[in-house]
Design a protein around this motif. Structure first.
Motif, PDB file in Angstrom:
ATOM      1  N   ILE A   1     -12.845  13.462   0.072  1.00 49.15           N
ATOM      2  CA  ILE A   1     -12.243  13.118  -1.218  1.00 49.15           C
ATOM      3  C   ILE A   1     -13.346  13.018  -2.260  1.00 49.15           C
ATOM      4  O   ILE A   1     -14.275  12.218  -2.135  1.00 49.15           O
ATOM      5  CB  ILE A   1     -11.453  11.800  -1.117  1.00 49.15           C
TER       6      ILE A   1
ATOM      7  N   ALA B   1     -11.125   2.574  -2.090  1.00 45.78           N
ATOM      8  CA  ALA B   1     -10.790   2.697  -0.671  1.00 45.78           C
ATOM      9  C   ALA B   1     -10.768   4.154  -0.233  1.00 45.78           C
ATOM     10  O   ALA B   1     -11.120   4.478   0.905  1.00 45.78           O
ATOM     11  CB  ALA B   1      -9.438   2.040  -0.393  1.00 45.78           C
ATOM     12  N   TYR B   2     -10.394   5.059  -1.130  1.00 44.44           N
ATOM     13  CA  TYR B   2     -10.290   6.471  -0.768  1.00 44.44           C
ATOM     14  C   TYR B   2     -11.646   7.112  -0.500  1.00 44.44           C
ATOM     15  O   TYR B   2     -11.738   8.105   0.223  1.00 44.44           O
ATOM     16  CB  TYR B   2      -9.571   7.248  -1.868  1.00 44.44           C
TER      17      TYR B   2
ATOM     18  N   ASP C   1       0.816  -1.212   0.000  1.00 40.32           N
ATOM     19  CA  ASP C   1       0.000   0.000   0.000  1.00 40.32           C
ATOM     20  C   ASP C   1       0.850   1.263   0.000  1.00 40.32           C
ATOM     21  O   ASP C   1       0.329   2.354  -0.276  1.00 40.32           O
ATOM     22  CB  ASP C   1      -0.926   0.018   1.221  1.00 40.32           C
TER      23      ASP C   1
ATOM     24  N   HIS D   1      -8.004  -0.274  -5.257  1.00 46.18           N
ATOM     25  CA  HIS D   1      -7.223   0.816  -4.677  1.00 46.18           C
ATOM     26  C   HIS D   1      -7.984   2.142  -4.736  1.00 46.18           C
ATOM     27  O   HIS D   1      -7.894   2.956  -3.817  1.00 46.18           O
ATOM     28  CB  HIS D   1      -5.886   0.961  -5.402  1.00 46.18           C
TER      29      HIS D   1
ATOM     30  N   HIS E   1      -6.455   4.265   4.384  1.00 46.47           N
ATOM     31  CA  HIS E   1      -7.749   4.203   3.719  1.00 46.47           C
ATOM     32  C   HIS E   1      -8.151   2.736   3.586  1.00 46.47           C
ATOM     33  O   HIS E   1      -7.907   2.101   2.547  1.00 46.47           O
ATOM     34  CB  HIS E   1      -7.699   4.874   2.342  1.00 46.47           C
TER      35      HIS E   1
ATOM     36  N   ASP F   1      -3.064   8.167  -7.051  1.00 46.92           N
ATOM     37  CA  ASP F   1      -2.439   6.974  -6.485  1.00 46.92           C
ATOM     38  C   ASP F   1      -1.818   6.179  -7.626  1.00 46.92           C
ATOM     39  O   ASP F   1      -2.519   5.821  -8.583  1.00 46.92           O
ATOM     40  CB  ASP F   1      -3.468   6.117  -5.749  1.00 46.92           C
TER      41      ASP F   1
ATOM     42  N   SER G   1     -13.961   6.239   1.283  1.00 52.46           N
ATOM     43  CA  SER G   1     -14.429   6.179   2.669  1.00 52.46           C
ATOM     44  C   SER G   1     -14.234   7.521   3.368  1.00 52.46           C
ATOM     45  O   SER G   1     -14.815   7.768   4.419  1.00 52.46           O
ATOM     46  CB  SER G   1     -13.694   5.070   3.431  1.00 52.46           C
ATOM     47  N   ASP G   2     -13.401   8.384   2.793  1.00 57.14           N
ATOM     48  CA  ASP G   2     -13.173   9.728   3.315  1.00 57.14           C
ATOM     49  C   ASP G   2     -14.112  10.690   2.587  1.00 57.14           C
ATOM     50  O   ASP G   2     -13.994  10.896   1.374  1.00 57.14           O
ATOM     51  CB  ASP G   2     -11.716  10.135   3.085  1.00 57.14           C
TER      52      ASP G   2
ATOM     53  N   GLU H   1      -2.060   8.573   4.598  1.00 58.19           N
ATOM     54  CA  GLU H   1      -3.327   8.420   5.300  1.00 58.19           C
ATOM     55  C   GLU H   1      -3.846   6.990   5.123  1.00 58.19           C
ATOM     56  O   GLU H   1      -3.861   6.470   4.013  1.00 58.19           O
ATOM     57  CB  GLU H   1      -4.364   9.387   4.735  1.00 58.19           C
TER      58      GLU H   1
END
Length: 618
Positions: free
Chosen positions: A370, A363-364, A192, A360, A263, A463, A366-367, A261
């Motif tokens: 973003i 997963a981001y 990751d 990948h 994630h 990413d 969840s914030d 961070e």
């Protein structure tokens, strides 16, 4: 000892390994078509009594390695699950793809050429059981290792170990041996955060895990290097040293790995709608859909928007919406309105998502801060010669500068402008912002990113693992026409929408063109002036400065164009770099001064999806 007795002993051994349920053996392969089946059978013989799976990963080989793996996938080979990458991305990317396809509680990384004897797998498990270490690595300097290794490589290894010890303080004697055992949790943590994709991959994995406090143990190996020349060339050695210093900088100076961070994957996988604007059915589109069908981590629906009905019987998760001959932005807006996912992913029909692309990215989200996620678009393996050179031009640091990350993986970072050939955005945010502005093509993605960051106040993340392979237009004509379209719109945006377009890097090609033109005009002016006049002397001085700058430019761009190809390729890439600078510089100025072409009235949509008339801005 009989085979049955050996199996019983092995089962007792794995029962002692903490948390063990099964072993995934990932074998990165490159140009191993002639020996691959035999190597896989050889590994299988040493895994009796161990619940396991073999995952050979072809890293975009240009021989028959992929064909051999496809034949293995079609045959009833027990426990063998091949992964085939469409482009050569390096050892790190291959191992990441294998990890995503694996299910084992423990992961063994083993080079597919089997220079390292797989008979030592049991000793790795033994050390894992005795030491309780999360990582067990093969070491050429272990007292029980059996090594047949050229003297020059022994010297190189010793020097490199000293450098690594000095820079990173790793408590191990060997980082580069291609046989390593990890717990799934440990390897997942490292992958990751990984950036290195090629020669420094092994070092970066261990640096990340050591910094995070994972215990690392060493195991003996048997290495028979044979008569191979290996990869110890001046160029490769230089690249390893650069990557090693970069890892030191990220680890000890930036503390980059610890600063990322977290994630975690969403507890409830979201539904993702993939919108593909295309002219019609094609081999590239089918390759794109095949890549999407292999993605994991979320429920997918794919929306294809061709000009006219394709009359193709697509899989159930693919829906088709013919649009007529309209711009890609209008197609994408229709796709957004027809989508049912909470996240919309935009892909070009000539872009193939690589393993891990979807998991990948989601997963981001969840914030809640973003709003968008994207990644690089690399040149796929098997491209035509001139298309491959076009990819090298885009990757050239003197062409793309800090935006090189769009064409080659770099590091996780925040962005404010990512292309729609590889972009994820929240659907509700797209509706809130009024979808794509259809007054522009290309450049509509730049305006969308501007709206996400400026108007909605959301973040966009880049990413390197959100990776697609994007086919290129060949040098020179198609490549330069594409560059010209982008440059003219970027020039207009630099004047009209400065937030993510008015940057020095975009102006530099135009300054180069103006400087070259000024140098030529000064030389021409001197022909009409007396050599003793003040104006002539001033022109001569400025002309010499301009010529010196142009010579430095020519040398710098040529050196940056040298790749591990033959000299003709160096020349063509260099000419491509120069032509790209000239084309971009001229067209950027054209857009900055005169705007973009008038396309007539086009349709855009408000946040409720209602059509409204709009004309391009000038």
């Amino acid at each position: 000892m009989t085979q049955t007795e050996k199996t019983a002993v092995t089962r007792e051994l794995v029962a002692r390994v903490e948390g063990f349920s099964s072993l995934s053996v990932i074998l990165p392969c490159y140009r191993l078509g002639s020996v691959l089946k035999e190597n896989l059978r050889r590994v299988e013989t040493f895994l009796c009594g161990i619940p396991h799976e073999l995952i050979p990963v072809d890293d975009g080989s240009d021989d028959d390695t992929a064909a051999v793996l496809r034949s293995i996938a079609a045959a009833p080979f027990a426990n063998i699950r091949p992964v085939i990458l469409p482009t050569n991305c390096g050892k790190g990317a291959a191992l990441r793809a294998g990890f995503l396809a694996s299910h084992g509680s423990h992961i063994l990384l083993l080079d597919g050429d089997l220079d390292l004897n797989p008979a030592f797998i049991a000793s790795f498990l033994q050390i894992a059981a005795d030491s309780r270490a999360a990582v067990v690595i093969g070491s050429k300097l272990h007292p029980d290792s059996i090594i047949e290794y050229p003297f020059r490589r022994r010297v190189a290894s010793a020097v490199y170990y000293g450098l690594v010890k000095l820079l990173l303080g790793l408590p191990i004697h060997d980082t580069q041996t291609g046989m390593k055992l990890f717990t799934r949790e440990a390897l997942g943590y490292a992958l990751d955060r990984m950036l290195a994709k090629r020669y420094a991959f092994d070092l970066e994995v261990l640096a990340i895990l050591h910094e995070a406090g994972y215990e690392i143990a060493e195991a003996p190996i048997e290495l028979n290097f044979g008569k191979k020349a290996g990869a110890l060339t001046v160029r490769n050695t230089s690249q390893v040293l650069q990557d090693t210093l970069a890892i030191f900088y990220r680890c000890r100076i930036l503390h980059y790995y610890r600063s990322l961070e977290p994630h975690p994957p969403p507890a409830v996988p979201p539904r993702v709608s993939v919108v593909i604007a295309c002219p019609g059915d094609s081999a590239l589109l089918r390759e794109c859909i095949e890549g999407l069908s292999k993605q994991t981590g979320a429920e997918l629906e794919i929306l294809i928007l061709p000009d006219a009905p394709t009359n193709v019987e697509w899989p159930p998760f693919v829906r088709e919406y013919p649009t007529g001959k309209v711009r890609p932005s209008e197609k994408r807006n229709l796709g957004i309105r027809q989508s049912t996912g909470s996240i919309v992913a935009f892909l070009d029909d000539d872009a193939v998502p690589l393993p891990g692309w979807l998991s990948h990215a989601i997963a981001y989200f969840s914030d809640p801060d973003i709003g968008g996620v994207g990644g690089p678009a690399v040149t796929p393996a098997g491209e035509s010669y001139l298309a491959t050179l076009s990819g090298l031009v885009y990757q050239n640091p003197l062409v793309s500068g800090r935006f090189r990350r769009r064409y080659t993986p770099t590091r996780v970072c925040e962005e404010d402008d990512l292309p729609s050939c590889n972009l994820f955005v929240r659907r509700d945010l797209l509706l809130q912002l009024g979808l794509f502005d259809t007054a522009f093509w290309p450049g509509e993605d730049t305006l969308l990113c501007r709206a996400i960051t400026r108007d909605a106040g959301k973040r966009i993340l880049y990413d390197p693992a959100v990776l697609v392979a994007h086919h290129r237009r060949p040098l020179f004509g198609p490549h330069l026409r594409q560059v010209g379209r982008y440059a003219r719109h970027r020039g207009f945006f630099a004047r009209r929408f400065p937030e993510n377009s008015r940057r020095l890097a975009y102006f530099l090609p135009s300054l180069f063109v103006l400087g070259a033109l000024g140098t030529a005009l000064l030389a021409l002016l001197r022909l009409f002036l007396s050599e003793t006049s003040t104006v002539a002397r001033l022109c001569r001085g400025l002309d010499r400065i301009g010529i010196a700058v142009l010579i430095c430019y020519a040398v710098a761009t040529f050196l940056a164009s040298i790749r591990p190809l033959h000299p003709l390729s160096w020349l063509l890439v260099w000419l491509g770099v120069v032509a790209t600078h000239v084309q971009y510089g001229i067209r950027f100025l054209q857009g900055f001064l005169f705007g973009v072409p008038q396309h007539g009235t086009v349709k855009a949509f408000d946040h409720q999806g209602n059509a409204r008339a709009e004309k391009p801005l000038r």
